[in-house]
Design an enzyme around this catalytic site. Structure first.
Site, PDB file in Angstrom:
ATOM      1  N   GLU A   1     -17.603  17.989   4.015  1.00 35.52           N
ATOM      2  CA  GLU A   1     -16.572  18.523   3.096  1.00 35.52           C
ATOM      3  C   GLU A   1     -17.024  18.376   1.638  1.00 35.52           C
ATOM      4  O   GLU A   1     -16.814  19.266   0.820  1.00 35.52           O
ATOM      5  CB  GLU A   1     -15.249  17.788   3.306  1.00 35.52           C
TER       6      GLU A   1
ATOM      7  N   GLY B   1       0.828  -1.201   0.000  1.00 33.97           N
ATOM      8  CA  GLY B   1       0.000   0.000   0.000  1.00 33.97           C
ATOM      9  C   GLY B   1       0.861   1.249   0.000  1.00 33.97           C
ATOM     10  O   GLY B   1       1.765   1.383   0.829  1.00 33.97           O
TER      11      GLY B   1
HETATM   12  P1  FAD Z   1      -4.897   4.921   2.070  1.00 29.24           P
HETATM   13  O1  FAD Z   1      -4.665   6.365   1.948  1.00 29.24           O
HETATM   14  O2  FAD Z   1      -6.279   4.387   1.803  1.00 29.24           O
HETATM   15  O3  FAD Z   1      -3.859   4.135   1.133  1.00 29.24           O
HETATM   16  C1  FAD Z   1      -3.942   2.741   0.950  1.00 29.24           C
HETATM   17  C2  FAD Z   1      -3.241   2.383  -0.350  1.00 29.24           C
HETATM   18  O4  FAD Z   1      -3.260   0.964  -0.515  1.00 29.24           O
HETATM   19  C3  FAD Z   1      -3.926   2.952  -1.593  1.00 29.24           C
HETATM   20  O5  FAD Z   1      -2.969   3.517  -2.449  1.00 29.24           O
HETATM   21  C4  FAD Z   1      -4.601   1.741  -2.236  1.00 29.24           C
HETATM   22  O6  FAD Z   1      -4.704   1.837  -3.646  1.00 29.24           O
HETATM   23  C5  FAD Z   1      -3.643   0.620  -1.839  1.00 29.24           C
HETATM   24  N1  FAD Z   1      -4.278  -0.698  -1.804  1.00 29.24           N
HETATM   25  C6  FAD Z   1      -5.410  -1.050  -1.136  1.00 29.24           C
HETATM   26  N2  FAD Z   1      -5.665  -2.356  -1.301  1.00 29.24           N
HETATM   27  C7  FAD Z   1      -4.682  -2.844  -2.097  1.00 29.24           C
HETATM   28  C8  FAD Z   1      -4.384  -4.137  -2.604  1.00 29.24           C
HETATM   29  N3  FAD Z   1      -5.138  -5.205  -2.334  1.00 29.24           N
HETATM   30  N4  FAD Z   1      -3.292  -4.288  -3.377  1.00 29.24           N
HETATM   31  C9  FAD Z   1      -2.483  -3.222  -3.660  1.00 29.24           C
HETATM   32  N5  FAD Z   1      -2.713  -1.982  -3.192  1.00 29.24           N
HETATM   33  C10 FAD Z   1      -3.792  -1.795  -2.420  1.00 29.24           C
HETATM   34  N6  FAD Z   1      -7.781  12.384   7.400  1.00 29.24           N
HETATM   35  C11 FAD Z   1      -7.207  13.449   8.026  1.00 29.24           C
HETATM   36  O7  FAD Z   1      -6.269  13.269   8.816  1.00 29.24           O
HETATM   37  N7  FAD Z   1      -7.653  14.727   7.793  1.00 29.24           N
HETATM   38  C12 FAD Z   1      -8.627  15.012   6.887  1.00 29.24           C
HETATM   39  O8  FAD Z   1      -8.992  16.174   6.703  1.00 29.24           O
HETATM   40  C13 FAD Z   1      -9.231  13.916   6.176  1.00 29.24           C
HETATM   41  N8  FAD Z   1     -10.164  14.156   5.233  1.00 29.24           N
HETATM   42  C14 FAD Z   1     -10.652  13.114   4.495  1.00 29.24           C
HETATM   43  C15 FAD Z   1     -11.550  13.404   3.453  1.00 29.24           C
HETATM   44  C16 FAD Z   1     -12.042  12.374   2.663  1.00 29.24           C
HETATM   45  C17 FAD Z   1     -12.961  12.705   1.517  1.00 29.24           C
HETATM   46  C18 FAD Z   1     -11.655  11.023   2.939  1.00 29.24           C
HETATM   47  C19 FAD Z   1     -12.186   9.889   2.089  1.00 29.24           C
HETATM   48  C20 FAD Z   1     -10.773  10.730   3.973  1.00 29.24           C
HETATM   49  C21 FAD Z   1     -10.258  11.768   4.765  1.00 29.24           C
HETATM   50  N9  FAD Z   1      -9.348  11.522   5.809  1.00 29.24           N
HETATM   51  C22 FAD Z   1      -8.780  12.581   6.486  1.00 29.24           C
HETATM   52  C23 FAD Z   1      -8.954  10.138   6.169  1.00 29.24           C
HETATM   53  C24 FAD Z   1      -7.655   9.742   5.484  1.00 29.24           C
HETATM   54  O9  FAD Z   1      -7.744   9.968   4.103  1.00 29.24           O
HETATM   55  C25 FAD Z   1      -7.323   8.275   5.755  1.00 29.24           C
HETATM   56  O10 FAD Z   1      -7.306   8.069   7.144  1.00 29.24           O
HETATM   57  C26 FAD Z   1      -5.952   7.943   5.155  1.00 29.24           C
HETATM   58  O11 FAD Z   1      -6.032   7.992   3.749  1.00 29.24           O
HETATM   59  C27 FAD Z   1      -5.449   6.559   5.586  1.00 29.24           C
HETATM   60  O12 FAD Z   1      -4.163   6.377   5.056  1.00 29.24           O
HETATM   61  P2  FAD Z   1      -3.629   4.919   4.724  1.00 29.24           P
HETATM   62  O13 FAD Z   1      -2.225   5.071   4.250  1.00 29.24           O
HETATM   63  O14 FAD Z   1      -3.899   3.991   5.838  1.00 29.24           O
HETATM   64  O15 FAD Z   1      -4.564   4.371   3.543  1.00 29.24           O
END
Ligand code: FAD
Length: 404
Positions: free
Chosen positions: A167, A8
């Protein structure tokens, strides 16, 4: 040489890679796997869905931040993690990946809570493709209106008035004049409705601040049906119960689902002890059953020292977990031991944008409202862009144009 496999390239996974590349130049090889060739700022997805930011503005190629001397990037779908054999299976590769340490940062998916028809008849908004599908659909409906004259084509329903729903409503308000132009109507004919079960929106904020946010959105012409529990979704129709009243329904050309998210279901499918895709991790952010597997970002649940519920999953805590994970892997490779200090987290605050120039939230103990809040939101976004993408992405994708 140790092999670190990072799954990821979201906030959590990509920042871990960027830090490890800097800290352990000669002692490791990293394999990063991600479904797409790009990283996206998930916190800006609502803007791409509304059309106020292009997909290219909220994303950048992963290759931009990869050091090919240390890291191999594989664009593929992770299908299985075998925590006993220490291997990872990918959809498009026969050969298994083997690891000494594995970092799971597979992020979030839309949660429909089993509500009938939600999966089939409402648009989720959890990645760039889904955000673009929403935008394309809204535009198609605006074009349809020119011949149909059906007011539903001009109506957008947001299911869920949490942080994301609010938002999204703000971004749709900003985009309303451009939709109206396509449909050939005045902007006030574009209707935006939020349907929300709770009557106390955004409990992460004080009541006063949450009320400010709700009134701000309403003052921009968004209709809010709070205390309204969605019971089912059919094509173009949302049914809900307001308090104990009989079921009512509302029709719209576009229905968007923002009621909540859960961690990646792969966590349960691969046998981790997860609830709604989230694993309660150790103090060192590892899986309680497998000390060589780090689980970070939205697939992790971390309990505050005095709390009963895990910290909310956010980009901010995902980035903090990446900091810790990189430090801990360095410590284990250099000394054979975990970091002495456990992972701790202090939120810097939360700010919700309402369109480009309004917002509300709290940062560093201060409540912010209006334009000031929207500037703070952009500073936070720029900071997180800098943390994963570095100066190059900050300069090309940062929000400097908006500080005025
Ligand atoms: P992600 O950002 O979801 O990244 C996961 C990655 O893994 C992605 O690139 C995906 O393509 C990849 N992936 C998934 N499954 C697979 C697979 N099986 N094989 C290969 N690759 C895979 N948080 C804040 O702190 N402040 C904010 O203002 C805020 N606003 C938000 C607004 C919106 C509209 C949304 C949807 C979310 C918001 N969030 C905010 C929450 C924040 O975006 C998430 O908590 C954050 O993205 C989590 O990060 P992560 O790295 O765990 O996962």
């Amino acid at each position: 040489m140790k092999e670190v496999v990072v799954l990821g390239a979201g906030y959590a996974g990509l920042k871990t890679v960027v830090l490890l590349q800097k800290k352990l130049k000669n002692d490791i090889h990293i394999t990063l796997v991600n479904r797409n060739s790009y990283h996206y700022e998930a916190t800006d997805l609502h803007e791409t869905a509304a059309g106020t930011q292009s997909a290219s503005r909220i994303s950048y190629p992963i290759s931009d931040v990869i050091d090919p001397q240390i890291t191999t990037f594989i664009q593929d779908e992770v299908v299985k993690i075998d925590s006993e054999k220490k291997t990872v299976k990918l959809a498009g590769h026969e050969e298994l990946l083997h690891y000494d340490y594995c970092v799971l940062g597979l992020g979030f998916v839309s949660e429909t809570f089993g509500i009938s028809g939600a999966k089939e008849n409402a648009f989720p908004m959890t990645n760039v493709k889904e955000a673009l599908a929403i935008y394309d659909h809204i535009i198609a409906k605006m074009k349809d209106y020119r011949t149909s004259h059906n007011p539903d084509d001009l109506h957008i329903i947001i299911c869920g008035g949490g942080f994301t729903g609010i938002e999204l409503a703000g971004a749709l308000v900003d985009a309303r004049p451009s939709y109206a132009k396509i449909a050939g109507v005045s902007p006030d004919k574009i209707k935006i409705t939020i349907i929300e079960a709770s009557t106390r929106l955004m409990p992460m904020f004080s009541e006063d601040l949450a009320d400010y946010g709700v009134n701000l959105v309403k003052s921009l012409g968004v209709q809010l049906l709070d205390g309204s529990r969605i019971s089912k979704i059919e094509p173009g129709k949302v049914s809900y119960h307001h308090a104990d009243e009989e079921e009512q329904s509302m029709t719209a050309g576009t229905i968007i689902w923002t009621t909540g998210v859960s961690g990646n279901p792969l966590m349960e499918e691969c046998g981790f002890n997860a609830k709604r895709g989230r694993v309660l991790v150790t103090d060192h952010l590892t899986d309680p059953q497998h000390d060589d597997i780090y689980i970070i970002g939205d697939v992790a649940a971390v309990m505050p020292p005095d709390g009963k519920r895990p910290y909310p999953t956010t980009a901010q805590i995902a980035l903090a977990m990446a900091d810790y994970t990189a430090e801990d892997i360095v410590s284990r490779i250099k000394t054979g031991k975990h970091e002495e200090k456990p992972f701790t987290y202090k939120s810097l605050g939360t700010v919700a944008s309402v369109g480009n120039t309004h917002g509300f939230g709290e940062a560093m103990g201060h409540e912010l409202r209006g334009y000031l809040a929207s500037v703070m939101k952009k500073i936070i976004a720029d900071r997180s862009l800098m943390e994963t993408g570095g100066i190059k992405e900050l300069l090309s994708k940062g929000r400097f144009d908006l500080y005025h």
